[in-house]
Design an enzyme around this catalytic site. Structure first.
Site, PDB file in Angstrom:
ATOM      1  N   GLY A  12       0.782  -1.232   0.000  1.00  0.00           N
ATOM      2  CA  GLY A  12       0.000   0.000   0.000  1.00  0.00           C
ATOM      3  C   GLY A  12       0.812   1.279   0.000  1.00  0.00           C
ATOM      4  O   GLY A  12       0.364   2.292   0.535  1.00  0.00           O
ATOM      5  N   SER A  13       1.996   1.260  -0.622  1.00  0.00           N
ATOM      6  CA  SER A  13       2.780   2.503  -0.647  1.00  0.00           C
ATOM      7  C   SER A  13       2.085   3.569  -1.495  1.00  0.00           C
ATOM      8  O   SER A  13       2.161   4.761  -1.191  1.00  0.00           O
ATOM      9  CB  SER A  13       4.214   2.252  -1.129  1.00  0.00           C
ATOM     10  OG  SER A  13       4.258   1.958  -2.489  1.00  0.00           O
ATOM     11  N   HIS A 104      -0.582   0.662 -13.139  1.00  0.00           N
ATOM     12  CA  HIS A 104       0.186  -0.523 -13.557  1.00  0.00           C
ATOM     13  C   HIS A 104       1.636  -0.116 -13.778  1.00  0.00           C
ATOM     14  O   HIS A 104       1.898   0.925 -14.362  1.00  0.00           O
ATOM     15  CB  HIS A 104      -0.422  -1.087 -14.846  1.00  0.00           C
ATOM     16  CG  HIS A 104       0.191  -2.387 -15.248  1.00  0.00           C
ATOM     17  ND1 HIS A 104      -0.130  -3.574 -14.628  1.00  0.00           N
ATOM     18  CD2 HIS A 104       1.124  -2.684 -16.173  1.00  0.00           C
ATOM     19  CE1 HIS A 104       0.598  -4.555 -15.165  1.00  0.00           C
ATOM     20  NE2 HIS A 104       1.360  -4.032 -16.112  1.00  0.00           N
ATOM     21  N   ASP A 145      -5.789  -4.879 -16.797  1.00  0.00           N
ATOM     22  CA  ASP A 145      -4.885  -3.895 -17.399  1.00  0.00           C
ATOM     23  C   ASP A 145      -5.351  -3.389 -18.758  1.00  0.00           C
ATOM     24  O   ASP A 145      -4.541  -3.028 -19.615  1.00  0.00           O
ATOM     25  CB  ASP A 145      -3.465  -4.479 -17.525  1.00  0.00           C
ATOM     26  CG  ASP A 145      -2.944  -4.969 -16.189  1.00  0.00           C
ATOM     27  OD1 ASP A 145      -3.206  -4.295 -15.190  1.00  0.00           O
ATOM     28  OD2 ASP A 145      -2.290  -6.022 -16.155  1.00  0.00           O
ATOM     29  N   GLU A 174       5.118   6.428  -9.802  1.00  0.00           N
ATOM     30  CA  GLU A 174       3.763   6.117  -9.307  1.00  0.00           C
ATOM     31  C   GLU A 174       3.390   7.046  -8.161  1.00  0.00           C
ATOM     32  O   GLU A 174       2.313   7.646  -8.143  1.00  0.00           O
ATOM     33  CB  GLU A 174       3.689   4.662  -8.833  1.00  0.00           C
ATOM     34  CG  GLU A 174       3.801   3.654  -9.970  1.00  0.00           C
ATOM     35  CD  GLU A 174       3.480   2.238  -9.522  1.00  0.00           C
ATOM     36  OE1 GLU A 174       3.617   1.921  -8.324  1.00  0.00           O
ATOM     37  OE2 GLU A 174       3.089   1.434 -10.389  1.00  0.00           O
TER      38      GLU A 174
HETATM   39  C1  GAR Z   1       2.400  -0.995  -7.742  1.00  0.00           C
HETATM   40  O1  GAR Z   1       3.669  -0.914  -8.329  1.00  0.00           O
HETATM   41  C2  GAR Z   1       1.336  -1.150  -8.799  1.00  0.00           C
HETATM   42  O2  GAR Z   1       1.668  -0.523 -10.012  1.00  0.00           O
HETATM   43  C3  GAR Z   1       1.297  -2.634  -8.969  1.00  0.00           C
HETATM   44  O3  GAR Z   1       1.429  -3.145  -7.672  1.00  0.00           O
HETATM   45  C4  GAR Z   1       2.270  -2.273  -6.917  1.00  0.00           C
HETATM   46  C5  GAR Z   1       1.642  -2.050  -5.566  1.00  0.00           C
HETATM   47  O4  GAR Z   1       2.537  -1.406  -4.706  1.00  0.00           O
HETATM   48  N1  GAR Z   1       0.057  -3.028  -9.581  1.00  0.00           N
HETATM   49  C6  GAR Z   1      -0.043  -4.020 -10.478  1.00  0.00           C
HETATM   50  O5  GAR Z   1       0.899  -4.699 -10.813  1.00  0.00           O
HETATM   51  C7  GAR Z   1      -1.443  -4.230 -11.037  1.00  0.00           C
HETATM   52  N2  GAR Z   1      -1.419  -5.096 -12.188  1.00  0.00           N
HETATM   53  P1  GAR Z   1       2.037  -0.728  -3.364  1.00  0.00           P
HETATM   54  O6  GAR Z   1       1.182  -1.760  -2.620  1.00  0.00           O
HETATM   55  O7  GAR Z   1       3.285  -0.420  -2.612  1.00  0.00           O
HETATM   56  O8  GAR Z   1       1.236   0.488  -3.718  1.00  0.00           O
END
Ligand code: GAR
Length: 192
Positions: A12-13, A104, A145, A174
């Site tokens: 969940g960053s 993504h 996606d 992101e």
């Molecule tokens: C993120 O990098 C997001 O782009 C990816 O999961 C990560 C979650 O990181 N999502 C996917 O791959 C969706 N297909 P986080 O939990 O630290 O936000």
């Protein structure tokens, strides 16, 4: 105030950045964090911001209206997927048309689709010796996606960049862009 719901399955960053961004906003708030994973660190992060959270099971998500009802009762304006790893069911898509977005860690349509998430994406990018990669924020439809692209930004991959470096570069983008894109979409949406 506009209401944001965040779905996340893991750390969940990105959710963290969005909660931070709207913490002092007068226009919008993160009203709830939802997850399929009772162990997800995002639950701790939500607690830290004193934002309510909700854990649901596969059965509840795909075979009941529980999640849709919860979001409708909260009168959520936008649903933000931030590392959420389950496909969005049709009842949820129908209830929130053009209101569900995803991030993504690649330049879609490249490196998207089922099984393409997290490290899998970056490993594939490395294996193909790409010279650049990036991030995509897009509307969600019934496929992984896909859906209209709202935002992309890219970074260079230098010789010697390893998995960690590529992941880091993607994450930086992101964290920088997702909160801003959510904010500008909310501004564009007419109030309900
Ligand atoms: C993120 O990098 C997001 O782009 C990816 O999961 C990560 C979650 O990181 N999502 C996917 O791959 C969706 N297909 P986080 O939990 O630290 O936000």
């Amino acid at each position: 105030k506009k209401r944001i719901a965040i779905f996340a399955s893991g750390s969940g960053s990105n959710a963290q950045r969005i909660m931070e961004h709207f913490k002092r906003s007068h226009d919008a708030e993160v009203s709830i964090v939802l997850t399929n994973n009772p162990e997800a660190y995002v639950l701790q992060r939500a607690d830290n911001f004193e934002i309510p959270s909700h854990v649901f099971t596969r059965h509840e998500f795909y075979h009941t209206a529980d999640v849709v009802n919860l979001l409708m009762n909260l009168q959520v304006d936008i649903i933000v997927l931030a590392g959420f790893m389950w496909l969005i069911p049709e009842n949820l898509l129908k209830a929130f048309p053009n209101k569900i977005i995803n991030i993504h860690p690649a330049l879609l349509p490249k490196y998207g689709g089922k099984g393409m998430y997290g490290d899998h994406v970056h490993k594939a990018v490395l294996a193909n010796e790409e010279e650049e990669s990036g991030i995509t924020i897009h509307f969600v439809n019934e496929h992984f996606d896909e859906g209209e692209i709202i935002h992309q930004s890219r970074f260079r991959i230098n010789k010697g960049d390893d998995l960690e470096m590529i992941k880091f570069k993607g994450q930086q983008l992101e964290h920088l862009h997702y909160p801003k894109v959510v904010e500008s979409l909310l501004k564009r949406m007419k109030s309900l």
